[in-house]
Motif scaffolding. Structure first.
Motif, PDB file in Angstrom:
ATOM      1  N   PRO A  17      64.218 -87.506 -88.231  1.00 52.80           N
ATOM      2  CA  PRO A  17      62.876 -87.776 -87.669  1.00 52.80           C
ATOM      3  C   PRO A  17      62.742 -87.262 -86.240  1.00 52.80           C
ATOM      4  N   ARG A  18      63.820 -87.205 -85.490  1.00 47.94           N
ATOM      5  CA  ARG A  18      63.751 -86.736 -84.107  1.00 47.94           C
ATOM      6  C   ARG A  18      63.580 -85.233 -84.057  1.00 47.94           C
ATOM      7  N   LEU A  19      64.102 -84.503 -85.058  1.00 47.72           N
ATOM      8  CA  LEU A  19      64.041 -83.047 -85.034  1.00 47.72           C
ATOM      9  C   LEU A  19      62.692 -82.534 -85.509  1.00 47.72           C
ATOM     10  N   ASP A  33      54.114 -83.195 -88.045  1.00 49.92           N
ATOM     11  CA  ASP A  33      54.479 -82.908 -89.437  1.00 49.92           C
ATOM     12  C   ASP A  33      55.306 -84.011 -90.067  1.00 49.92           C
ATOM     13  N   LEU A  34      55.807 -84.902 -89.249  1.00 45.71           N
ATOM     14  CA  LEU A  34      56.773 -85.884 -89.711  1.00 45.71           C
ATOM     15  C   LEU A  34      56.265 -86.680 -90.905  1.00 45.71           C
ATOM     16  N   GLY A  35      55.044 -87.167 -90.774  1.00 45.43           N
ATOM     17  CA  GLY A  35      54.454 -87.997 -91.829  1.00 45.43           C
ATOM     18  C   GLY A  35      54.432 -87.246 -93.147  1.00 45.43           C
ATOM     19  N   ARG A  36      54.000 -85.983 -93.050  1.00 42.42           N
ATOM     20  CA  ARG A  36      53.886 -85.154 -94.240  1.00 42.42           C
ATOM     21  C   ARG A  36      55.250 -85.013 -94.926  1.00 42.42           C
ATOM     22  N   VAL A  37      56.283 -84.767 -94.128  1.00 46.08           N
ATOM     23  CA  VAL A  37      57.630 -84.569 -94.662  1.00 46.08           C
ATOM     24  C   VAL A  37      58.139 -85.845 -95.309  1.00 46.08           C
ATOM     25  N   GLN A  38      57.948 -86.953 -94.608  1.00 47.50           N
ATOM     26  CA  GLN A  38      58.460 -88.222 -95.140  1.00 47.50           C
ATOM     27  C   GLN A  38      57.799 -88.537 -96.463  1.00 47.50           C
ATOM     28  N   GLU A  39      56.495 -88.258 -96.538  1.00 44.16           N
ATOM     29  CA  GLU A  39      55.762 -88.533 -97.767  1.00 44.16           C
ATOM     30  C   GLU A  39      56.347 -87.715 -98.940  1.00 44.16           C
ATOM     31  N   ALA A  40      56.627 -86.415 -98.637  1.00 46.59           N
ATOM     32  CA  ALA A  40      57.152 -85.537 -99.690  1.00 46.59           C
ATOM     33  C   ALA A  40      58.504 -86.043-100.185  1.00 46.59           C
ATOM     34  N   ILE A  41      59.356 -86.451 -99.243  1.00 47.51           N
ATOM     35  CA  ILE A  41      60.689 -86.937 -99.609  1.00 47.51           C
ATOM     36  C   ILE A  41      60.586 -88.230-100.400  1.00 47.51           C
ATOM     37  N   ARG A  42      59.634 -89.069 -99.959  1.00 49.54           N
ATOM     38  CA  ARG A  42      59.469 -90.353-100.659  1.00 49.54           C
ATOM     39  C   ARG A  42      59.109 -90.112-102.128  1.00 49.54           C
ATOM     40  N   VAL A  43      58.161 -89.185-102.344  1.00 49.83           N
ATOM     41  CA  VAL A  43      57.731 -88.880-103.720  1.00 49.83           C
ATOM     42  C   VAL A  43      58.920 -88.366-104.538  1.00 49.83           C
ATOM     43  N   CYS A  44      59.688 -87.509-103.895  1.00 50.84           N
ATOM     44  CA  CYS A  44      60.841 -86.939-104.583  1.00 50.84           C
ATOM     45  C   CYS A  44      61.848 -88.026-104.964  1.00 50.84           C
ATOM     46  N   GLY A  51      61.682 -88.082-108.630  1.00 48.88           N
ATOM     47  CA  GLY A  51      62.625 -87.045-108.990  1.00 48.88           C
ATOM     48  C   GLY A  51      62.012 -85.661-109.035  1.00 48.88           C
ATOM     49  N   ILE A  52      60.801 -85.500-108.512  1.00 44.77           N
ATOM     50  CA  ILE A  52      60.181 -84.177-108.491  1.00 44.77           C
ATOM     51  C   ILE A  52      60.713 -83.427-107.282  1.00 44.77           C
ATOM     52  N   PRO A  53      61.144 -82.185-107.442  1.00 37.49           N
ATOM     53  CA  PRO A  53      61.674 -81.434-106.283  1.00 37.49           C
ATOM     54  C   PRO A  53      60.557 -81.202-105.277  1.00 37.49           C
ATOM     55  N   PHE A  54      60.912 -81.176-104.018  1.00 34.34           N
ATOM     56  CA  PHE A  54      59.876 -80.934-103.029  1.00 34.34           C
ATOM     57  C   PHE A  54      60.092 -79.599-102.365  1.00 34.34           C
ATOM     58  N   ARG A  55      58.918 -79.024-101.851  1.00 35.17           N
ATOM     59  CA  ARG A  55      58.949 -77.748-101.145  1.00 35.17           C
ATOM     60  C   ARG A  55      57.915 -77.892-100.035  1.00 35.17           C
ATOM     61  N   ILE A  56      58.384 -77.766 -98.828  1.00 34.06           N
ATOM     62  CA  ILE A  56      57.445 -78.080 -97.741  1.00 34.06           C
ATOM     63  C   ILE A  56      57.752 -77.247 -96.507  1.00 34.06           C
ATOM     64  N   GLU A  57      56.649 -76.797 -95.823  1.00 32.74           N
ATOM     65  CA  GLU A  57      56.818 -76.030 -94.585  1.00 32.74           C
ATOM     66  C   GLU A  57      56.486 -76.941 -93.428  1.00 32.74           C
ATOM     67  N   TYR A  58      57.379 -76.901 -92.437  1.00 28.09           N
ATOM     68  CA  TYR A  58      57.073 -77.747 -91.257  1.00 28.09           C
ATOM     69  C   TYR A  58      57.785 -77.218 -90.043  1.00 28.09           C
ATOM     70  N   ARG A  59      57.407 -77.801 -88.922  1.00 26.71           N
ATOM     71  CA  ARG A  59      57.985 -77.337 -87.668  1.00 26.71           C
ATOM     72  C   ARG A  59      59.161 -78.198 -87.273  1.00 26.71           C
TER      73      ARG A  59
END
Lengths: 416, 1095
Positions: free
Chosen positions: B404-406, B411-422, B426-434
């Motif tokens: 979370p610090r990096l 974008d953090l919220g977006r990333v966490q949401e994707a990981i949570r869904v995964c 069990g759906i693979p995630f693909r996400i672009e972020y800074r």
């Protein structure tokens, strides 16, 4: 004299009627020619309710003496109604209206009383008058001056007859005098009683006709001892004279307090004649030379002035009888008007009884309204009373007098 | 016994803790019961005795309050009975209802229900304070209290029990004494109902009164009470009643208070019980705890199967020994456990080797790879991952918390949401972020991942993924988007309409101004439309034609066309051009359009103004000049030239021509004015100057002008006009001369002037006026005449100002008597005031003020003096007249005649002396010392000769002279000084009728500030004067003696004063009533004059 204490109103009323009825039957019997034994008939009584108890007031005594001298004369001449003597019964009303009314009721309850004479105090006479009218007993007024006394007509007619000045005449005489002397402003002092209000009304009526004379009015209570407040207020308006309606007790105090408050020149005092009801000069005090006060008052009679009058002989005779009976000089008498008025009224009553022919009170009343010519002390009367006019005197009877150096009242000439 | 047995059995069956608790409880309950009982009894006693005390105090307080009320009522009634108005009302049956009933009602009785009645001598009611109407004399009041009063002649009081028609009450009867007779002629009867006397008291309290013959209000029930009784101390006549007031309260009610106490005890006992219960439990626990510890250790080892714990033990009691044996047993068990642990260590080492191999593989791939142990919360990754994030490569395993610090916060919220869904699905995630590396570098990454291992309960156990750097791609995309934005912004902010069309006249790009002009929502909305879609058909046709023309002709086209929008006429300029590709094909058209209405309007206005300018030059009476500053070219109109007497052709249009013709004295001033204007300091140029005419004379010219400036505020051109103002200048100069003259006259005049204009308003006040009245011009200028009169009246004494109307009337009628106004203190001036009507429009009237204070004062003094003198002369004259008339008409004896003649003579003498002295005084005053025969006098010799000549009154000693040593000289008139000293001496004798010496003394004095003086002092021991008299001593006809016994004219001292003052001397005067007077005259001393000259 307080025998009727606790007697109910109805009681006195019926006793009075019973008395009348009894005497009526008696008279009827006489008229019917029933000859009774020649027993001495009881005298007819004149009741006098006057202010004997009022300290220093001489009027009751003067009136009484006037009646007594007149009764003496009448009785010596054979009485009335064929030899019935007249007698006098006096009661003290102390100048208290309720006592005066009570006295009147007690007199009225006695059948032998043919008429009642009242005293000098208007408040008493004003309360007595309607009662006299209600009870149907003649009331003769030898002094009390309130205009309203003779104006009260009862259901049975007006039983009140006055031989005296009215407030209207007295005030007119005083204010005429004031105008004659060129006074423009007067301060008037009145007692807080019916007499004071009657005098005030007379003054206001007079001033309406003579607007050149302005006034301010001050009231006091009967029996007050201190008049400083009223006098200071009166002084502040710088009056030309003081118009004073007072009896001798208050009048003397007012004159003394006025002198104490006032530096020279002293205000002239124009006083109603109430101050003549007692020894004003004595009351004002030895240290106070009343002869030096400019004090005038209305009078209707005085032995001192009688020498200038027509009929001076008759007056001198009465004076001589007075001296013989009471051992005093009539000229030194206080309240001489009371004496003369009562004297004249008694003679008029005797005439009326004679004329009525019976001692019936209503008939005597009627007879009084219909008297003939009569020569009296105060004047010679043509027809003293009429149904419309119960005043034996008129406004010309008032003349202005003042105390002379001897302390006696003497007529003055009005200055030009 | 059976019960006791049962109890014992029960006790025996209790556990140890229970036994201890029960024993303690029983003990404490017994003790508590005893204490509570004792204190309850004591409290009951206290409450009862306290209630008695309270009741006694209340009873006393209530008694005092009743006393005060009764006393108040008594004093009110007593004073009313003594009031003269009460007695007066007995005699005033007609009027008393007006004042007696209100008076009775106005008595502020402290009992509300109390009634006050006035009765006559028989007790009949005359007036009453109660509401019921009273018929005088009808209601009888033969009350025992009244009868008792009438009998004794004193106030009487009685308490009356209940009657049929009246409630019980207290009756107080006061006699009303009739002043005239001194008898009791009536009574004031105060009735207070019992209800008013009895205070209702507090709840449960009962109050009653007892008196000599009974009681009121005592309760008849049989309840037990606590009582307190208080005797009332009252003044007569109430003292005869022996009143006392009692207060009682039920015992039951008092003891009710104990209920509360019982409740308090109960709750206290309950609390105590609980406390003891707790204490008992604690102590029982203390005893039972070691046994419990032993039991619990045994139980714990049985549960875990491992010998892990020791029992701590101390002491050598039963518990200690038991614990020791236990510990030995545990030691044995632990030894057998050590073998088992060695084997476990061997297996663990093998496992870690296999893990390091996996890591090596991960390092060689190009992408960052990560492996997340979800329950352990650790992430392992390869070195690529570390480089990407600028992390030191030795940390290939990190806590999951580092992530979370990096990641960029946005974008953090977006990333966490994707990981949570995964993790959940069990759906693979693909996400672009800074990502923000710890070194501060920011980069875009593409992160892919998926769950690879699940635990038995279906929860994700392990997740693996890769991460790649996509920063470059992202940056390139953004740059493209920005350029597009700039283009759009440029177009939209163009101040004119812009469009680009393809060859089919279809709009490709337009700007915001265009879309606004054709009423479309946005520039984008216009793209793809044609002219027909956005413009009215006639315009569209025209525009299309234009397009064809431009494309066909391959040339530009510019049009100015009038348009009308919303009724406003305007102009549009349009510019169109073909867009040509590199190969020469026409791709479309590009165009601009702009609103040129303002420019058109300006152009038109300019044309109009040019026309006007031409007219101005031709028609005006003024000369016109127009100066081009750059070229020094000047245009002078014909009038400009003829104004100076030249024909138009005779003079050149050059700046120098103007400069040569300006009067040399004025040139510098005018040039300065021009300069200032050109520098923008003045808005207009304006100057008056003289110009040389053809005939050599000078004309006065008024020149006005204005410069035109270019955009840099540089003047380029200046034009203006010339007016000939010679005539005006001449007139102005004449007027100024005249006004200077008048101002000088007004300023120098000692009289004040105020002039009024046509509206009769003050338009000028002279300095003298301001000085006289101390008014300032601001206070009066502009005022109309009535307001001015009010101001004047304000500074004058009351009615001191005559008023304008009166002044005007005086002027019109030619009244001779002059009008004056008297100013108030402190000015206190008297002014003569007059009004003169003017004939010019500027000055309709002039008011003048002349200071006549002095004149008026002299007038006043003169008339005062005349009247005093006449009065003084009349006094002796009337004597002379009267006595001479007597002598003429009556025959008197010789003796008498002589006496009368003597009086006439002495009065004539007095008159003569008054007249002489008046003449002296008048002469001295009139001549002011001019007739003095001044000579040098030796003061010693002079005084001696005066004293020799002085006639001392009969029987009085001569004055005693004391001289200074040496000789002193003064200059003076011998005769006049002699007269002065004689007057003083004669006063000294006259005003000391009781005798006593008169001293004459010669003195000298000299001070720093004054010349040396010689003094002659005369002292008497006479009657003296008061301060008030002293102040008036020099007044004419003033005499200190008012009795008339001392002869004199009252002029002597006035003469002395005049003479001495004309000799430039002074007089000192000191006196005290009864102590005498000391008068000193001081004359200037002559310094040692040679004897020769004196001779």
């Amino acid at each position: 004299m307080e025998t009727s204490v606790g007697r109910a109103r109805g009681g006195g009323y019926w006793v009075g009627w019973a008395g009348l009825l009894a005497s009526g039957i008696l008279l009827a019997a006489q008229a019917a020619g029933i000859r009774a034994a020649p027993i001495a008939k009881p005298p007819l009584v004149i009741g006098l309710s006057a202010e004997y108890g009022v300290k220093g007031s001489e009027a009751a005594l003067s009136i009484e003496r006037g009646i007594r001298i007149a009764i003496d004369e009448i009785n010596q001449a054979g009485g009335v109604l064929g030899g019935r003597r007249l007698a006098l019964e006096t009661r003290d009303d102390r100048g208290v209206p309720m006592r005066g009314v009570d006295n009147l009721r007690e007199f009225a309850a006695k059948p032998e009383v043919v008429a009642v004479m009242c005293g000098r105090f208007s408040p008493v006479a004003l309360d007595q008058a309607p009662v006299a009218n209600e009870l149907g007993i003649t009331m003769l007024d030898p002094w009390a001056a309130a205009d309203g006394i003779t104006r009260q007509n009862g259901k049975r007619g007006n039983y009140i007859f006055r031989l005296s000045l009215t407030d209207t005449w007295a005030i007119k005489a005083l204010l005429d005098h004031a105008r004659g002397r060129g006074f423009k402003r007067i301060a008037a002092m009145f007692p807080n009683t019916a007499w004071g209000r009657s005098s005030e009304a007379a003054m206001l009526t007079y001033l309406q006709r003579h607007p050149g004379l302005s006034h301010s009015t001050y009231w006091y209570n009967w029996g007050d001892q201190d008049y400083t407040r009223q006098l200071l207020e009166a002084k502040a308006i710088r009056p030309d004279a003081i118009l004073m309606v007072a009896n001798e007790a208050e009048g003397a105090l007012i004159i003394r307090q006025l002198a104490a408050l006032q530096s020279k020149p002293r205000y002239p005092v124009l006083s109603h004649w109430g101050i003549a009801g007692g020894d004003l000069v004595g009351r004002v005090g030895k240290g106070w030379n009343l002869g030096g006060v400019d004090l005038v008052l209305p009078q209707s009679f005085g032995f001192e002035d009688a020498a200038q009058r027509p009929g001076r002989k008759r007056i001198q005779e009465v004076a001589a009888r007075y001296r013989a009976r009471f051992g005093e000089d009539a000229r030194a008498m206080h309240a001489q008007v009371g004496f003369a008025h009562a004297y004249d009224l008694t003679h008029m009553l005797a005439r009326a009884i004679q004329r009525a022919g019976v001692d019936d009170r209503a008939k005597i009343r009627d007879a009084l309204e219909d008297l003939d010519e009569l020569k009296g002390l105060v004047r010679d009367y043509k027809r003293p009373f009429s149904p419309q006019d119960h005043e034996a005197l008129d406004e010309d009877a008032a003349y202005m007098a003042t105390y002379n150096r001897a302390g006696r009242l003497q007529r003055i000439k009005v200055r030009p | 016994m059976r019960y006791a047995d049962w109890l014992r059995r029960q006790f025996q069956s209790l556990p140890l803790r229970g036994k201890i608790t029960v024993t303690l409880l029983a003990l404490s309950a017994m003790l508590g019961g005893i204490m509570a009982g004792a204190s309850f009894l004591y409290s009951r006693h206290l409450i009862l005795s306290n209630a008695e005390d309270l009741l006694a105090a209340r009873s006393q307080q209530k008694a005092r309050s009743l006393e005060i009320k009764l006393k108040t009522a008594l004093s009110l009634v007593e004073s009313l009975a003594g009031n003269s108005i009460t007695a007066n009302s007995l005699a005033d049956s007609e009027g008393r209802n007006l004042y007696m009933v209100p008076t009775l009602r106005a008595q502020k009785l402290p009992f509300q229900q109390a009634t006050l009645v006035l009765t006559d001598y028989r007790g009949r009611i005359l007036a009453s304070s109660s509401g019921a109407e009273v018929r005088p004399g009808v209601h009888c009041m033969e009350h025992p209290a009244f009868l008792e009063m009438m009998r004794s002649g004193k106030p009487a009081a009685l308490i009356h029990a209940a009657q049929a028609n009246a409630e019980p009450g207290l009756f107080i009867s006061y006699p009303v004494v009739y002043q005239l007779t001194g008898n009791i002629e009536g009574a004031l009867i105060l009735t207070i109902p019992v209800g008013e006397l009895l205070d209702p008291g507090e709840r449960g309290e009962s109050i009653w009164l007892t008196y000599r013959n009974g009681h009121i209000g005592r309760p008849v029930d049989t309840l037990e009470r606590v009582e307190a009784t208080q005797a009332l101390s009252l003044p007569g006549p109430l003292d005869t009643l022996g009143l006392a007031q009692s207060v009682g309260e039920e015992r039951k009610r008092i003891l009710n208070k104990l209920n509360t106490l019982l409740w308090i005890y109960a709750s206290f006992a309950l609390g105590l019980f609980i406390l003891i219960l707790l204490l008992a439990r604690i102590s029982a626990n203390h005893l039972a705890t070691p046994l419990q510890a032993l039991a619990s250790v045994a139980e714990k080892m049985a549960r875990s199967g491992r010998p892990s714990t020791y029992i701590e033990h101390a002491g050598n009691d039963e518990f200690g020994r038991l614990a020791g044996a236990f510990n030995t047993m545990i030691e044995k068990l632990r030894a057998s456990y050590a073998d088992l642990e060695d084997q476990v260590e061997q297996r663990t080492r093998e496992l870690s080797e296999s893990a390091s191999r996996l890591r090596y593989v991960m390092e060689v791939t190009g992408e960052g790879i990560w492996d997340w142990d979800i329950p352990g919360g650790r992430v392992t990754h390869n070195l690529v991952w570390c480089d990407m994030l600028d992390l030191e490569s030795k940390f290939i395993e990190h806590d999951i918390d580092i992530y979370p610090r990096l990641i960029h916060p946005e974008d953090l919220g977006r990333v966490q949401e994707a990981i949570r869904v995964c993790l959940e699905d069990g759906i693979p995630f693909r996400i672009e972020y800074r990502i923000q590396a710890p070194t501060g570098r920011a980069l875009w990454v593409l992160d892919r991942g998926n769950v690879v291992e699940w635990d038995a309960r279906g929860k994700a156990k392990r997740m693996v993924g890769s991460i790649s750097d996509i920063t470059e791609r992202i940056v390139a995309t953004q740059a493209l988007r920005e350029r597009e934005l700039y283009l759009r912004a440029t177009l939209d902010n163009l101040p004119f309409l812009f469009w680009l069309k393809d060859a089919d006249s279809r709009f490709l790009i337009v700007n915001k101004a265009f879309s606004d002009a054709c009423g479309q929502a946005s520039p984008e909305a216009v793209a793809g439309l044609t002219d027909d879609d956005v413009w009215p058909s006639d315009l569209a046709a025209m525009y299309r034609a234009d397009d064809r023309e431009v494309i066909g002709g391959m040339r530009e086209k510019a049009v100015e066309e009038p348009v009308e929008e919303n009724g406003v006429r305007g102009w549009i300029e349009t510019f169109k051009k073909p867009v040509i590709a590199e190969n020469g094909d026409v791709l479309g058209t590009v165009g601009f359009a702009r609103n040129i209405t303002d420019r058109k309007l300006i152009e038109e206005a300019l044309r109009e103004s040019e026309q006007r300018w031409g007219l101005a030059i031709a028609g005006a009476n003024d000369g016109i000049w127009d100066w081009r500053l750059n070229s020094h070219e000047v245009f002078f109109s014909d009038r400009w030239k003829t104004m100076l007497g030249y024909a138009p052709a005779e003079i050149e249009d050059r700046f120098e021509v103007w400069r040569e013709h300006v009067h040399p004295e004025d040139l510098r001033r005018v040039m300065t004015a021009i300069d200032r204007h050109l520098h923008g300091e003045t808005e207009f140029f304006e100057a008056e100057f003289r110009m040389l005419c053809k005939d050599g004379s000078y004309n006065w010219i008024l020149s006005k002008g204005k410069a035109l400036f270019d955009a840099d505020r540089r003047p380029i051109r200046m034009c203006g006009s010339h007016s000939d103002i010679s005539a005006r200048r001449t007139a102005q100069e004449q007027a100024r001369d005249r006004s200077d003259l008048l101002n000088a006259i007004f300023t120098l005049s000692p009289d004040g002037f105020v002039s009024f204009d046509q509206q009769r308003r003050v338009n000028y006040v002279s300095p003298a006026f301001m000085q006289l009245t101390t008014l300032s011009p601001g206070e009066v200028l502009g005022l109309d005449e009535q307001a001015f009169a009010r101001v004047m009246a304000g500074i004058c004494v009351t009615d001191g100002f005559p008023g304008i109307d009166r002044l005007r009337a005086a002027q019109v009628s030619g009244e001779v008597q002059r009008q004056t106004c008297e100013l108030r203190q402190p000015l206190a001036r008297i002014l003569e005031v007059g009004l003169r009507l003017g004939s010019t429009p500027a000055v309709t009237q002039i008011m003048y003020f002349r200071d006549i204070t002095h004149e008026a004062e002299v007038d006043r003094m003169k008339s005062e003096f005349l009247s005093t003198a006449a009065h003084e002369l009349r006094t002796p004259m009337s004597s002379i007249y009267g006595f001479s008339q007597l002598l003429l008409t009556e025959n008197f004896g010789a003796e008498m005649q002589k006496e009368l003649f003597g009086i006439i003579f002495s009065q004539s003498e007095l008159m003569v002396s008054i007249i002489n002295e008046l003449l002296d005084l008048a002469r001295i005053e009139a001549r002011q010392g001019k007739d003095f025969n001044i000579e040098q006098l030796d003061i010693g010799c002079f005084i001696e000769s005066v004293l020799q000549g002085f006639k001392t009154p009969d029987g009085r000693a001569k004055p005693i002279l004391s001289l200074l040593p040496g000789s002193y000289h003064v200059r003076g008139d011998r005769k006049k000084l002699t007269q002065a000293i004689n007057n003083m001496l004669s006063n000294a004798y006259k005003y000391s009728p009781g005798g006593g010496a008169v001293d004459v003394e010669v003195l000298s004095r000299a001070g720093d500030s004054q010349a040396p003086q010689v003094g002659i002092r005369i002292v008497d021991a006479g009657i003296g004067m008061t301060q008030a008299q002293l102040a008036r001593v020099f007044e004419r006809f003033f005499r200190a003696d008012t009795s008339g016994k001392i002869p004199g004219t009252g002029l002597g001292m006035s003469i002395v004063k005049e003479i001495i003052e004309l000799h430039r001397g002074q007089i000192d005067l000191a006196s005290e009533p009864g102590a005498g007077t000391r008068i000193t005259i001081w004359l200037p001393m002559q310094e040692s004059i040679p004897v020769a000259i004196a001779a």
